[in-house]
Write a protein that holds these residues in place. Sequence first.
Motif, PDB file in Angstrom:
ATOM      1  N   GLY A 131      28.598-102.902-111.418  1.00  0.00           N
ATOM      2  CA  GLY A 131      29.261-101.720-110.858  1.00  0.00           C
ATOM      3  C   GLY A 131      29.307-101.729-109.337  1.00  0.00           C
ATOM      4  N   TYR A 189      32.058-103.859-120.323  1.00  0.00           N
ATOM      5  CA  TYR A 189      31.136-102.736-120.471  1.00  0.00           C
ATOM      6  C   TYR A 189      30.373-102.447-119.176  1.00  0.00           C
ATOM      7  CZ  TYR A 189      32.191-103.846-125.264  1.00  0.00           C
ATOM      8  OH  TYR A 189      32.862-104.113-126.430  1.00  0.00           O
ATOM      9  N   SER A 200      30.736-100.321-116.763  1.00  0.00           N
ATOM     10  CA  SER A 200      30.489 -98.965-116.257  1.00  0.00           C
ATOM     11  C   SER A 200      29.885 -98.064-117.326  1.00  0.00           C
ATOM     12  CB  SER A 200      31.795 -98.374-115.732  1.00  0.00           C
ATOM     13  OG  SER A 200      32.801 -98.533-116.708  1.00  0.00           O
ATOM     14  N   SER A 201      28.959 -98.622-118.084  1.00  0.00           N
ATOM     15  CA  SER A 201      28.342 -97.841-119.155  1.00  0.00           C
ATOM     16  C   SER A 201      26.939 -97.393-118.754  1.00  0.00           C
ATOM     17  CB  SER A 201      28.262 -98.683-120.418  1.00  0.00           C
ATOM     18  OG  SER A 201      29.524 -99.162-120.765  1.00  0.00           O
ATOM     19  N   LYS A 202      26.453 -96.352-119.464  1.00  0.00           N
ATOM     20  CA  LYS A 202      25.076 -95.892-119.239  1.00  0.00           C
ATOM     21  C   LYS A 202      24.197 -96.483-120.322  1.00  0.00           C
ATOM     22  CE  LYS A 202      24.899 -91.597-116.719  1.00  0.00           C
ATOM     23  NZ  LYS A 202      24.786 -90.146-116.827  1.00  0.00           N
ATOM     24  N   LYS A 212      26.185 -95.674-123.557  1.00  0.00           N
ATOM     25  CA  LYS A 212      27.189 -94.605-123.538  1.00  0.00           C
ATOM     26  C   LYS A 212      28.327 -95.080-122.646  1.00  0.00           C
ATOM     27  CE  LYS A 212      28.689 -90.293-123.956  1.00  0.00           C
ATOM     28  NZ  LYS A 212      29.338 -89.965-125.184  1.00  0.00           N
ATOM     29  N   SER A 215      31.550 -95.244-120.340  1.00  0.00           N
ATOM     30  CA  SER A 215      32.006 -94.251-119.359  1.00  0.00           C
ATOM     31  C   SER A 215      33.333 -93.610-119.755  1.00  0.00           C
ATOM     32  CB  SER A 215      32.148 -94.920-117.992  1.00  0.00           C
ATOM     33  OG  SER A 215      33.026 -96.016-118.124  1.00  0.00           O
ATOM     34  N   ASP A 216      34.091 -94.260-120.680  1.00  0.00           N
ATOM     35  CA  ASP A 216      35.396 -93.703-121.045  1.00  0.00           C
ATOM     36  C   ASP A 216      35.304 -92.614-122.112  1.00  0.00           C
ATOM     37  OD1 ASP A 216      34.760 -95.118-123.286  1.00  0.00           O
ATOM     38  OD2 ASP A 216      36.484 -96.463-123.244  1.00  0.00           O
TER      39      ASP A 216
END
Lengths: 198, 247
Positions: A42, A107, A109-111, A132, A134-135
């Motif tokens: 990111g 993936y 930008s995922s949490k 999770k 981000s979209d």
Amino acid sequence: MKKFSIFLILIFLIFSSSLKAYSLNPKDFVNELVNDVITKLGDENLNTDQKKNFVREIALEHVDIKALSLYTLGELRKSSDSEVLVNYQKSFEKYFLKSLTSRLSDYSSSKFEVLSSDKKSDNYTIVNSKVKPSDGSPEIEIDWRVYTKNPEKPLIRDLIVEGLSLARTQKEEFASILSSNNNDIQILINKLDEFIKN
Amino acid sequence: MHIFKNIKFIIALYIMISTFHVSAKATEECFENTSRAVFKFNMALDEIVLEPLAKGYNKLPDPIKTGTSNFTSNIGVLLSIPNNILQGNFKQLGHSVGSFAINTSVGILGFLNPAEKIGLKPHKEDVGQTLGSYGVGPGCYFVLPVLGPTTARDSIGMIADTFVDPFAHITIREKEIFSTSGNSLDYFSVRGATAIDFRADNNQNIESLKKNTIDLYSSLKSIYLQDRENKIKNSIQNEDEWGSLDN
């Protein structure tokens, strides 16, 4: 001489940042490693190649690619010629890294959150986590099979995404190619090399 | 006469189930070349029809997508109810009945999912899974046009689903349950919406898989079989061959 010193310092900085030491406890190991990767992916100051290089280094250091290559070959690994096996492992490593870097960018930008861990044996611990996206897509459950035979160096051997083992999927894909080609590993190596080139 | 017909059906079913049980260990291909050709046809169909629809669907506002997903899932729960009974899984039966009742009423025909907020999470169950839970093996693997991957057991299950699914009863067979009835169009519309919702949800995964596999047919076969295995076991534990790798 001054330039050379700066060069050495830069090399040191690059290596000390990318090959960061992670915890030895499998749960913390996965948590720290994945969050580190997500942060790097990111990072807007890094270009795509730098991000891919980072992921490649991390994978080479913390994923048991050699074991994965043998696993994906199934029973054939026991009866194969050692030279062919070495060639296969070389091609598999390149294939794996290319495939991995392309997947991880999807993936970025995922949490990520580690939920629990389950020690299966002295050799394996399964770390349960969730991602999770981000979209706003539904959460994805990911289990990590961590190889802990050497407690000083935990290694990732498999990712189980929503119950689907990536290693098993790969193994069954290769098994199909092998069975329709007389179990000739060279044909599989050719196909891997073709994938790497494209 | 009707009784004899039923007996014949039961005997035929028993023979088929016994046959599958013998071949339960390995999922062999029934007719791989045909399946690969059907798979190619399905992929082309996906590219022309399903993928554009799924991409369009993904552009809809989130509440519409979530509402559609909730609505189709709620109808899907109806098939789980008889299967929960057939499997003797009464805890899941409670989840299914409770979830359907709450979501259909409080959740405005299932467009909202208040049941999940109070901890009701029904598993999707079908006749293929029920047969699997009885110990019936998958039998051989093949690909059906439009419907996609399946096995001998699951294809029989798919037909049986239309007999035990209350939603199929009131739509395809136009029977009335609790003064509710519909027609085939309703059935296929809901099935179509379910397929688009699933395709849209998995768009990124499918694209990634297409990009990163050498043999997409085999990858999808593996994914289908693993998924069915997990659903039958209601668990994702699988040690497979890892243990023997270090010996």
